[in-house]
Design an enzyme around this catalytic site. Structure first.
Site, PDB file in Angstrom:
ATOM      1  N   GLY A  88     -12.222  -2.242 -15.005  1.00 42.46           N
ATOM      2  CA  GLY A  88     -12.612  -0.840 -14.775  1.00 42.46           C
ATOM      3  C   GLY A  88     -12.997  -0.161 -16.081  1.00 42.46           C
TER       4      GLY A  88
ATOM      5  N   GLN B 160     -13.481   6.559 -16.376  1.00 49.39           N
ATOM      6  CA  GLN B 160     -13.113   7.654 -17.281  1.00 49.39           C
ATOM      7  C   GLN B 160     -12.121   7.191 -18.349  1.00 49.39           C
ATOM      8  OE1 GLN B 160     -10.598  10.732 -15.776  1.00 49.39           O
ATOM      9  NE2 GLN B 160     -11.349  12.281 -17.181  1.00 49.39           N
TER      10      GLN B 160
ATOM     11  N   ASP C 147     -16.311  -4.545 -15.504  1.00 55.02           N
ATOM     12  CA  ASP C 147     -16.479  -3.552 -14.439  1.00 55.02           C
ATOM     13  C   ASP C 147     -17.535  -4.112 -13.484  1.00 55.02           C
ATOM     14  OD1 ASP C 147     -15.786  -0.212 -14.635  1.00 55.02           O
ATOM     15  OD2 ASP C 147     -17.102  -0.919 -13.050  1.00 55.02           O
TER      16      ASP C 147
ATOM     17  N   TYR D 246      -4.430   7.512  -1.525  1.00 52.63           N
ATOM     18  CA  TYR D 246      -4.334   7.173  -2.949  1.00 52.63           C
ATOM     19  C   TYR D 246      -2.866   7.229  -3.407  1.00 52.63           C
ATOM     20  CZ  TYR D 246      -4.991   8.013  -8.022  1.00 52.63           C
ATOM     21  OH  TYR D 246      -4.929   7.981  -9.394  1.00 52.63           O
TER      22      TYR D 246
ATOM     23  N   LYS E 102      -0.363   4.330  -4.765  1.00 49.61           N
ATOM     24  CA  LYS E 102       0.294   4.392  -6.077  1.00 49.61           C
ATOM     25  C   LYS E 102       1.815   4.200  -5.947  1.00 49.61           C
ATOM     26  CE  LYS E 102      -3.216   4.732  -8.757  1.00 49.61           C
ATOM     27  NZ  LYS E 102      -3.549   3.535  -9.562  1.00 49.61           N
TER      28      LYS E 102
HETATM   29  C1  AKB Z   1      -6.976  12.314  -8.993  1.00 56.95           C
HETATM   30  O1  AKB Z   1      -7.220  13.536  -9.043  1.00 56.95           O
HETATM   31  O2  AKB Z   1      -7.067  11.648  -7.950  1.00 56.95           O
HETATM   32  C2  AKB Z   1      -6.524  11.627 -10.250  1.00 56.95           C
HETATM   33  C3  AKB Z   1      -5.041  11.551 -10.355  1.00 56.95           C
HETATM   34  C4  AKB Z   1      -4.245  12.772 -10.581  1.00 56.95           C
HETATM   35  O3  AKB Z   1      -4.495  10.493 -10.278  1.00 56.95           O
HETATM   36  N1  AKB Z   1      -7.074  12.292 -11.391  1.00 56.95           N
END
Ligand code: AKB
Length: 311
Positions: free
Chosen positions: A9, A13, A35, A143, A147
């Site tokens: 990756g 960013q 990447d 997400y 995590k």
């Molecule tokens: C997002 O906004 O999804 C990321 C994070 C806080 O992990 N920047």
């Protein structure tokens, strides 16, 4: 032993900044960028690059063996806002790529893995102020679920197989080199580009939605810091809380107005505000400070000054 580092990756960013810093530190030839996307010209010209799909285990193994890789920084992820639009794709990308690297680590194909978690691993019933290292975690986004699950899997591989995997819970990250893509915290980067170009910004978060944030040089310092820390100091093998400063869009706009008095902010709130409201507003990172000496360098004011100079 000469470390050979692979960044998965590297065009993203964090990846863009991390490749540059690691190449200065470890020598360009010892840091392989990778990447799916073409990298920036200076990344391509300054050292090795491999096109890699992090969900393709055979390709990962080929690159690790070709370059004699000893450490991987796994930065591939679909961020919060995009993953809400395609939940299964987000889950598959985030988890499959993690499992490939964890399994390769278990098989001793390389020695040490860095994998980032996020404040998104917390949720609506987590204490919002000074969120502690260990607390309620009930993420409400795909997400965030990926995590939190990833953190638990990293800990499992450490405890069960002795795998040296290290992780940080990133806040929103602010940088001038590469724009983020698909996150809830992206406004805190966009605002600087629009402030310089147009003198105004329309924000998708409400004016009083506070989030923890960090300037990229501090995030890079923390990332390399935890990877270089002696193993016995890295006591948390889920993921460490990390903090620098917190602000609302209104407070960030006021900080920008100190430098650019004519800057104007307006609001057009969308679904990302609901995601942000489910996250902590400030983070307690004293466990990282105690265990391996973490400390940020930049204040909000210093970050704003530098961003406005450099974007
Ligand atoms: C997002 O906004 O999804 C990321 C994070 C806080 O992990 N920047």
């Amino acid at each position: 032993m000469q470390e050979k580092i692979l960044i998965l990756g590297s065009s993203g960013q964090i990846g863009t900044d991390l490749v540059e810093t690691l190449r200065q530190k470890y020598g360009s030839e010892n840091v392989v960028a990778s990447d799916l996307r073409e990298p920036a010209a200076h990344i391509l010209e300054s050292g090795p690059f491999e096109q890699v799909d992090a969900t393709d285990r055979a390709r990962l193994e080929e690159v690790v063996s070709k370059h004699g890789i000893t450490q991987i920084y796994h930065l591939v992820a679909m961020l919060s806002a995009t993953a809400e639009k395609m939940p299964m794709k987000g889950w598959d990308l985030n988890m499959e790529s993690l499992f490939h690297t964890l399994e390769m680590l278990r098989e001793k194909q390389f020695n040490r893995l860095y994998w980032p978690s996020s404040i998104a691993a917390f949720g609506p019933t987590t204490p919002k102020q000074d969120t502690p290292q260990s607390t309620v975690m009930d993420p409400g986004t795909v997400y965030g679920i990926s995590k939190l699950s990833g953190e638990l899997w990293c800990d499992y591989y450490f405890k069960k197989y002795g795998c040296d995997v290290r992780s940080l819970r990133y806040t929103g990250l602010i940088s001038y080199k590469t724009e983020p893509g698909g996150g809830t915290t992206d406004y805190a980067v966009d605002i600087f580009h629009k402030a310089k170009k147009d003198g105004s910004y329309e924000c998708y978060l409400a004016e009083d939605t506070a989030l923890p944030m960090m300037y990229m040089p501090d995030a890079i310092k923390a990332t390399i810091g935890i990877m270089e820390a002696p193993a016995e100091q890295v006591k948390v093998r889920t993921s460490y809380n990390l903090a620098a400063f917190s602000f609302t869009p209104k407070q960030l706009a006021e900080a920008i107005q100190k430098e650019l008095p004519d800057f104007k902010i307006s609001y057009n709130v969308d679904s990302r505000n609901a995601i942000a409201l489910g996250w902590p507003q400030s983070i307690d990172d004293k466990v990282a400070q105690q265990d391996w000496g973490w400390k940020p360098d930049y204040s909000l004011e210093e970050m704003v000054k530098e961003m406005l100079e450099k974007v």
